[in-house]
Structure formats: C-alpha cells, structure tokens
Design an enzyme around this catalytic site. Structure first.
Site, mmCIF file in Angstrom:
data_model
loop_
_atom_site.group_PDB
_atom_site.id
_atom_site.type_symbol
_atom_site.label_atom_id
_atom_site.label_comp_id
_atom_site.label_asym_id
_atom_site.label_seq_id
_atom_site.Cartn_x
_atom_site.Cartn_y
_atom_site.Cartn_z
ATOM 1 N N ASP A 295 0.648 3.645 2.413
ATOM 2 C CA ASP A 295 0.530 4.171 3.768
ATOM 3 C C ASP A 295 -0.580 5.228 3.890
ATOM 4 O O ASP A 295 -1.739 4.856 3.939
ATOM 5 C CB ASP A 295 1.879 4.714 4.263
ATOM 6 C CG ASP A 295 1.893 4.860 5.773
ATOM 7 O OD1 ASP A 295 1.349 3.961 6.451
ATOM 8 O OD2 ASP A 295 2.419 5.855 6.288
ATOM 9 N N ASP B 83 0.845 -1.206 0.000
ATOM 10 C CA ASP B 83 0.000 0.000 0.000
ATOM 11 C C ASP B 83 0.875 1.248 0.000
ATOM 12 O O ASP B 83 2.091 1.170 0.088
ATOM 13 C CB ASP B 83 -0.862 0.000 1.267
ATOM 14 C CG ASP B 83 0.020 -0.057 2.511
ATOM 15 O OD1 ASP B 83 0.493 1.009 2.933
ATOM 16 O OD2 ASP B 83 0.264 -1.159 3.044
#
Ligand SMILES: [Zn+2]
Length: 272
Positions: free
Chosen positions: A221, A219
């Site tokens: 973050d 991802d």
C-alpha cells in the site's frame, strides 16, 4: 422483490453451483463454457457470465471488471453481478481479488482469506433493500467460515503462505491511499486494503449466499519505512504480482471448488 425475474434459480441444476468472480488479472477461467444469459432488475453484470465445470462441479464465472478491464471499482454494478449469479443458481461466491498489505507480516505473494471488513466506500449502491421491503441483515460475520477453512487448507497445500482471517478495508478508488489514510486504516484494525469487497460481500449475504475472499497480496500500500524502504503501491506492481501468482491462484480456486461442501445449505450464511 427477491423473486428472480426468470424464476429459474435453484433447482435447475442438482447440487452446488459456485459463482467465481475474478478480479484484476483474472478475466478468463474456464477452458470451455457457455454464456449464461440472465437479466437483472439492476441492469447488466460486468460481462457475460460463463457457465461451465471445474473439478467436477458446476461453476459460473464472471470477470468483475469486464474481460478487457474496462470497469473501474467504483463503477462496477455490484448489485447486477451478485443478483445475476444468484439468479443463475449460485449458492456461494468465490471472490478473487488483489489487495494491498497494511502490515509488515502480510507480504506480497501471500494469500489472505478475511473474516471481517470495514467499508470506506461512498456512493455505491450497497443493498437490495431500498424499499418498500425493508430488511436489516446481520453482518457480524460476513465471510463464510466453512469455505474459508477449505481455502486456507488448499492454499497451504499448494505451497502458499495463507493468512486465516483478517480485516479488509474497502476504499472507494480508483486512486490509492495517502500515507495518512493508510496509517489510519492500519490503526483502526484493517490488515489489508482493496477496492471491491464492499458492497459485494454484503450483497451476497443479503441473498443468503456464502462468500469467500481469496485475496492475493500484491503490494505494501503506502510502502514500508524500513531500511531499505519499500516503495508505495503502483498499478504496474499490482499487475506484475497478479501475473506472477495467477497460476497458483487458479489452481487454488479449482481445488477449493472441488472440495466445496456438497450441501447447498450453509448454517453459517443462511443459504437455502
Ligand atoms: Zn457459508
């Protein structure tokens, strides 16, 4: 203090024994293996350690969060985990872990083998030297450069985009970062963010073990303020990214183990 309770470490098996710690999503690795009983002065490891073979080499596998993912990052008994692997003869640790990206050019699905870390955790037991024996261990280069070289090469051969080096910041968790925290970590020089590398890598170094981080980026973050914007990390997103890439990650672990140096001593990490 550093003598193992069982006295059976090193020499029980010939050649290299590699400890593999599986992170989120990786709870089983060996198709056949036997539980390796071990006691540590720090209590029980996260789960039963399984001893088996991979790529013709001896390996030990331990799921960091327990097989049912019942142990959150801040409650993991890192000392018991590392001690147990060492006591069972592991000279090296391959750490598989999910991490978030703090920079746009590190994308979900990429692999990152860090060479530096920053520790933003608190209240974790992070050393084997609480006294009366006092030892200050060098941590300037905490990750093994030799294993990293092998992993980068094998990861790229397997078709993954691999970042050679970088800095991982470990946060306390289990919550994710605020936008401000995420910006601060990036400004301080961290490339990726996770919840488990500290104190795991430092403990391995204290025992003279090589440590390789195989970080799968899952991802961005706190997200990206691009157009269109990329949403911040969610647990669902991490699980989905791990599931999507697990096959390739397993394959890379196997290739790295098979290509691991035969020597049990590493001049960079001080393993004996
Ligand atoms: Zn090493």
């Amino acid at each position: 203090m550093l003598a193992t309770e069982t006295g059976q470490s090193h020499g029980q098996n010939d050649g290299r024994i590699t400890g593999i710690i599986g992170g989120s999503g990786l709870y089983q690795l060996l198709s056949s293996g036997v539980p390796a009983g071990v006691e540590t002065p720090y209590g029980a490891p996260s789960d039963a350690i399984v001893r088996g073979e991979m790529g013709g080499r001896h390996v030990l596998f331990l799921p960091r969060h327990g097989v049912g993912h019942t142990i959150p990052p801040h409650m993991i008994n890192y000392r018991a985990n590392i001690w147990a692997l060492h006591a069972l003869g592991a000279q090296a640790v391959i750490s598989v872990t999910a991490v978030g990206s703090l920079r746009e050019d590190h994308a979900p699905g990429d692999l990152v083998c860090c060479d530096q870390y920053m520790d933003a955790t608190h209240s974790r037991a992070g050393t084997f030297f609480d006294g009366p024996e006092v030892r200050h261990t060098s941590m300037v280069d905490p990750f093994c450069p030799i294993w990293r070289q092998v992993a980068v090469s094998e990861g790229r051969s397997a078709g993954m985009r691999v970042h050679d080096g970088g800095c991982v910041v470990t946060i306390q968790g289990p919550r994710y970062s605020t936008r401000a925290e995420s910006r601060r970590f990036a400004a301080c020089g961290a490339d990726v963010i996770g919840m488990t590398q500290c104190p795991e890598v430092a403990l391995a170094r204290e025992l003279g073990m090589c440590y390789l981080m195989l970080g799968l980026i899952t991802d961005y973050d706190a997200g990206l303020e691009t157009s269109p914007a990329v949403p911040p990390v969610s647990e669902k997103q991490v699980v989905a990214a791990m599931e999507e890439n697990l096959g390739r990650v397993r394959q890379i672990v196997e290739r790295v183990v098979a290509r691991a140096p035969v020597e049990t001593a590493c001049s960079a990490c001080g393993a004996a």
